[in-house]
Design a protein around this motif. Structure first.
Motif: not given
Length: 374
Positions: A83-92
């Motif tokens: 499962v690919q972890e979601v980068n918090p920077w990409d969410v921002a």
């Protein structure tokens, strides 16, 4: 007695022979099942591919010949799911893109449904809002392509990069165009509202978008580092040379904006000195205009200068967190652009009030126009 012993020995030998046949059949079933495309995962299937088999001795009398049989080692099968972890920077960045899209969509809607907002400055504000809207959508699509679509496909990466480069380049150049328009409105105040100014504005907008689309298409036309990772910049697949060229161009644009704003301040102070009758009011409005222009220039530089300088000195070998830390402030420039250039304008404010509540506040309708309104 000897007959009974011989019969018992024959029966036992037959049991061993059947056990060997069953063992060989089990091995044959496992080998044939492993080569097929089917995957049996039921725990009740003794020939499941996830079931391990061990050699065991027959539990009969130890005085008899030993026959080794295959017995299943029943252990729960575990399946590792990547499962690919979601980068918090990409969410921002995705949240920032959503906010950018909503703000600039509102600006475009107001300009489109208000026929009186067709002056050159509103054409430039609309062009800036369109560029920032595309930038916000580009950030959202980049998040979707990264986590919901196979980003290893080349055209997906090139499409995302082309949209982001074109949109943000158009945003920066439209800010420069608005600065030029402000300067012309003060330098040529008597001829500013002529037809020639309107034509010049539309030609400037067309040139801006044509040049920005050309810049965005460069990676798709072969100027990318998909075949040579060592040539990548901090923003893959843009090459290091292209990133440096874009950064240097931005620095030149920023220097030109500083020069234009300096000339605007000089003209504003000259006008304040020429109008002695309204000395107090003009001095106050001029001071406010200069402080507003200074704040606009400082905000623009604070957003874009870190990323521009970092693009010049860094490459793909640098940690990604530094890239995120400089890209996020640059995207925030598109968040504050509608506030600076659109929502502060009294004509746009009136249109927003009329659209929202059908009325216009009295203090807004009596507010004097100053150079800081646009």
């Amino acid at each position: 007695m000897m007959v009974w012993t011989e019969r018992r020995s024959n029966i036992f030998s037959l049991r061993h022979l059947l056990a060997m046949i069953l063992s060989l059949a089990a091995v044959a079933a496992m080998s044939s099942g492993g080569g097929s495309g089917l995957n049996y995962s039921s725990p009740l299937d003794s020939f499941d591919s996830s079931t391990s088999w061990i050699l065991g001795e027959d539990p009969s009398n130890s005085s008899e010949p030993v026959v080794r049989t295959l017995t299943p080692d029943l252990q729960p099968a575990t399946t590792a799911v990547a499962v690919q972890e979601v980068n918090p920077w990409d969410v921002a960045l995705c949240v920032t893109g959503t906010l950018i899209s909503c703000e600039n969509a509102l600006v475009i809607a107001v300009l489109f449904y208000t026929p009186t907002l067709r002056a050159p400055m509103f054409v430039l504000i609309g062009s800036l809002a369109a560029a920032d809207l595309l930038a916000g959508l580009g950030l959202i699509l980049n998040f979707v392509f990264t986590y919901l679509v196979d980003s290893s496909v080349e055209y997906v990466t090139l499409l995302s990069v082309a949209l982001l480069i074109s949109a943000f380049s158009a945003s920066v150049l439209n800010i420069l165009a608005i600065t030029v328009d402000r300067y012309l409105s003060l330098y040529n105040a008597l001829t500013y509202h002529t037809e020639r100014t309107v034509t010049f504005t539309y030609v400037m907008v067309v040139l801006i978008w044509a040049s920005c689309l050309a810049l965005g298409l460069l990676p798709a036309l072969g100027w990318n580092c998909l075949r040579d990772e060592s040539a990548c910049s901090v923003c893959r697949p843009v090459t290091k040379a292209n990133a440096v060229a874009l950064a240097v161009t931005f620095l030149l644009v920023f220097a030109l904006m500083m020069q234009l704003y300096l000339q605007i301040c000089k003209i504003a102070f000259r006008h304040a000195q020429q109008i002695a009758v309204q000395h107090q009011f003009v001095a106050m409005s001029t001071t406010k205009g200069v402080s507003t222009l200074s704040a606009i220039l400082c905000a623009f530089g604070a957003c874009w200068l870190p990323f521009a300088m970092y693009s010049i000195v860094a490459d793909s070998s640098y940690p990604a967190i530094y890239t995120y830390a400089t890209v996020l402030p640059a995207t925030c420039c598109s968040v504050i652009n509608p506030i600076i250039y659109a929502f502060r304008n009294p004509d746009i404010q009136k249109s927003l009030w009329l659209a929202c509540c059908g009325c216009v506040p009295s203090n807004l309708s009596l507010r004097p126009r100053t150079s800081s309104d646009v």
